[in-house]
Design a protein around this motif. Structure first.
Motif, PDB file in Angstrom:
ATOM      1  N   LEU A 111       0.824  -1.210   0.000  1.00  0.00           N
ATOM      2  CA  LEU A 111       0.000   0.000   0.000  1.00  0.00           C
ATOM      3  C   LEU A 111       0.854   1.255   0.000  1.00  0.00           C
ATOM      4  O   LEU A 111       1.756   1.400   0.819  1.00  0.00           O
ATOM      5  N   ILE A 166       1.812   2.291  -8.926  1.00  0.00           N
ATOM      6  CA  ILE A 166       0.623   1.480  -9.229  1.00  0.00           C
ATOM      7  C   ILE A 166       0.686   1.002 -10.674  1.00  0.00           C
ATOM      8  O   ILE A 166       0.467  -0.181 -10.979  1.00  0.00           O
ATOM      9  N   ASP A 223      -0.075  -2.507  -4.757  1.00  0.00           N
ATOM     10  CA  ASP A 223      -1.412  -3.055  -4.988  1.00  0.00           C
ATOM     11  C   ASP A 223      -2.475  -1.961  -4.958  1.00  0.00           C
ATOM     12  O   ASP A 223      -3.500  -2.054  -5.644  1.00  0.00           O
ATOM     13  N   ALA A 224      -2.245  -0.939  -4.140  1.00  0.00           N
ATOM     14  CA  ALA A 224      -3.205   0.157  -3.989  1.00  0.00           C
ATOM     15  C   ALA A 224      -2.471   1.340  -3.368  1.00  0.00           C
ATOM     16  O   ALA A 224      -1.371   1.194  -2.832  1.00  0.00           O
ATOM     17  N   ARG A 243     -11.258   5.317  -6.328  1.00  0.00           N
ATOM     18  CA  ARG A 243     -12.496   5.202  -5.546  1.00  0.00           C
ATOM     19  C   ARG A 243     -12.463   6.269  -4.445  1.00  0.00           C
ATOM     20  O   ARG A 243     -11.665   6.198  -3.514  1.00  0.00           O
ATOM     21  N   LEU A 256      -8.863   5.874  -2.780  1.00  0.00           N
ATOM     22  CA  LEU A 256      -8.011   4.701  -2.964  1.00  0.00           C
ATOM     23  C   LEU A 256      -7.907   4.408  -4.458  1.00  0.00           C
ATOM     24  O   LEU A 256      -8.924   4.328  -5.152  1.00  0.00           O
ATOM     25  N   VAL A 257      -6.696   4.237  -4.930  1.00  0.00           N
ATOM     26  CA  VAL A 257      -6.462   3.938  -6.338  1.00  0.00           C
ATOM     27  C   VAL A 257      -5.815   2.559  -6.436  1.00  0.00           C
ATOM     28  O   VAL A 257      -5.015   2.179  -5.577  1.00  0.00           O
ATOM     29  N   HIS A 258      -6.201   1.810  -7.461  1.00  0.00           N
ATOM     30  CA  HIS A 258      -5.654   0.458  -7.637  1.00  0.00           C
ATOM     31  C   HIS A 258      -5.868   0.003  -9.074  1.00  0.00           C
ATOM     32  O   HIS A 258      -6.705   0.570  -9.806  1.00  0.00           O
ATOM     33  N   SER A 262      -8.231  -8.211  -5.685  1.00  0.00           N
ATOM     34  CA  SER A 262      -9.466  -7.424  -5.634  1.00  0.00           C
ATOM     35  C   SER A 262     -10.218  -7.591  -4.321  1.00  0.00           C
ATOM     36  O   SER A 262     -10.760  -6.622  -3.785  1.00  0.00           O
ATOM     37  N   ILE A 302      -8.356  -5.670  -1.632  1.00  0.00           N
ATOM     38  CA  ILE A 302      -8.493  -4.223  -1.852  1.00  0.00           C
ATOM     39  C   ILE A 302      -9.894  -3.763  -1.460  1.00  0.00           C
ATOM     40  O   ILE A 302     -10.070  -2.690  -0.873  1.00  0.00           O
ATOM     41  N   PHE A 344     -10.678  -0.963   1.315  1.00  0.00           N
ATOM     42  CA  PHE A 344     -11.531   0.199   1.054  1.00  0.00           C
ATOM     43  C   PHE A 344     -12.640   0.287   2.106  1.00  0.00           C
ATOM     44  O   PHE A 344     -12.931   1.375   2.618  1.00  0.00           O
TER      45      PHE A 344
END
Length: 295
Positions: A94, A135, A141-142, A158, A265-267, A274, A277, A281
């Motif tokens: 992260l 990323i 990963d995020a 998100r 949060l970006v991924h 998933s 993540i 979130f």
């Protein structure tokens, strides 16, 4: 062709030289050169234009690199983020903004760890631009970032919360007019290379204010410490989730047209971690909701 060779190819693409790539993948310059020749033989294509002083990727090599990033990402997520009988396991890599590292991030990770004890974390602090690049390269990963103007292809943002900017001064400062303070007090600038720094600078310009810059920092704790010591004023986010140990400063609203940042949060959009993540979130969202309820 092996994952190791693809990792080296991606490292060359990212660093643009064999020498720098060697440092990334922890081998010698000669080993990188040999690995790339082996990969060209395996694929039956030319990956580098060696007529130049520094070998450059051919057009087809750029396409190979894009596919290689996806393959590496999928390989790295074969084992982590699978459901065991007692929940998620593996390591989440992260990235996080410095402004979240003493409040939102640790609280959310504590929630996730309590729910899934076998999960682990690797945390990389950084600015939005650098974290987005990691990323895209598959190194994270995020990441918890400020929403940028543009997102790379294949990356999802998100939103979590919107935070207005505020002026901070020393507690003993008698003045309450933010514009007057910016015009008359030394100004401690938030790193102008950050998305947040650009957001703040644009607002100052829109007000036609000429500040007297005293210093430029990218650590919110360092900025608050300088302000607390009465070395100047600054503009920082009014964070939804406050730091666990806040430095006492005077907070002044910038008014109804204060600039705001969207924290989220970006991924990667591609499937991989998933489920992990999604759980991360949800943990972040639960901490933010609780903080908003307390206000």
């Amino acid at each position: 062709m092996t994952i190791r060779l693809l990792r080296t190819l991606v490292a060359v693409a990212d660093t643009r030289t064999f020498s720098a790539a060697a440092d990334v993948v922890h081998v010698t310059h000669a080993a990188v050169s040999q690995q790339m020749k082996t990969l060209e033989t395996d694929l039956g294509i030319t990956l580098f234009d060696r007529s130049t002083r520094t070998p450059e990727l051919t057009p087809i090599a750029h396409q190979i690199v894009a596919k290689a990033r996806d393959l590496i990402r999928e390989y790295d997520t074969l084992v982590p983020s699978v459901l065991a009988d007692d929940g998620l396991s593996g390591v989440i890599k992260l990235g996080a903004l410095g402004t979240t590292l003493t409040g939102l991030t640790p609280r959310a990770l504590a929630v996730l760890k309590a729910k899934y004890p076998q999960i682990g974390f690797y945390i990389r602090p950084g600015l939005t631009g650098a974290l987005l690049a990691d990323i895209e390269r598959g190194n994270l990963d995020a990441a918890l970032i400020t929403k940028p103007h543009m997102l790379p292809v294949g990356v999802r943002f998100r939103a979590l919360t919107e935070e207005p900017m505020q002026l901070i001064t020393a507690l003993e400062e008698p003045q309450d007019d933010p514009l007057a303070l910016l015009r008359t007090r030394p100004y401690i600038r938030f790193n102008r290379n950050a998305v947040l720094g650009t957001l703040i600078d644009n607002w100052i310009l829109s007000k036609r204010i000429r500040v007297s810059e005293a210093m430029e920092l990218d650590s919110p704790e360092a900025i608050a410490s300088m302000v607390h010591a009465n070395l100047g004023v600054s503009i920082v986010p009014d964070m939804t989730v406050k730091p666990l140990d806040s430095i006492p400063v005077k907070q002044i609203s910038l008014g109804p047209d204060a600039p705001t940042r969207i924290l989220g949060l970006v991924h990667p959009e591609a499937p991989g971690k998933s489920q992990a993540i999604d759980q991360l979130f949800n943990a972040l969202q639960s901490i933010i909701t609780a903080a908003q309820t307390e206000k």
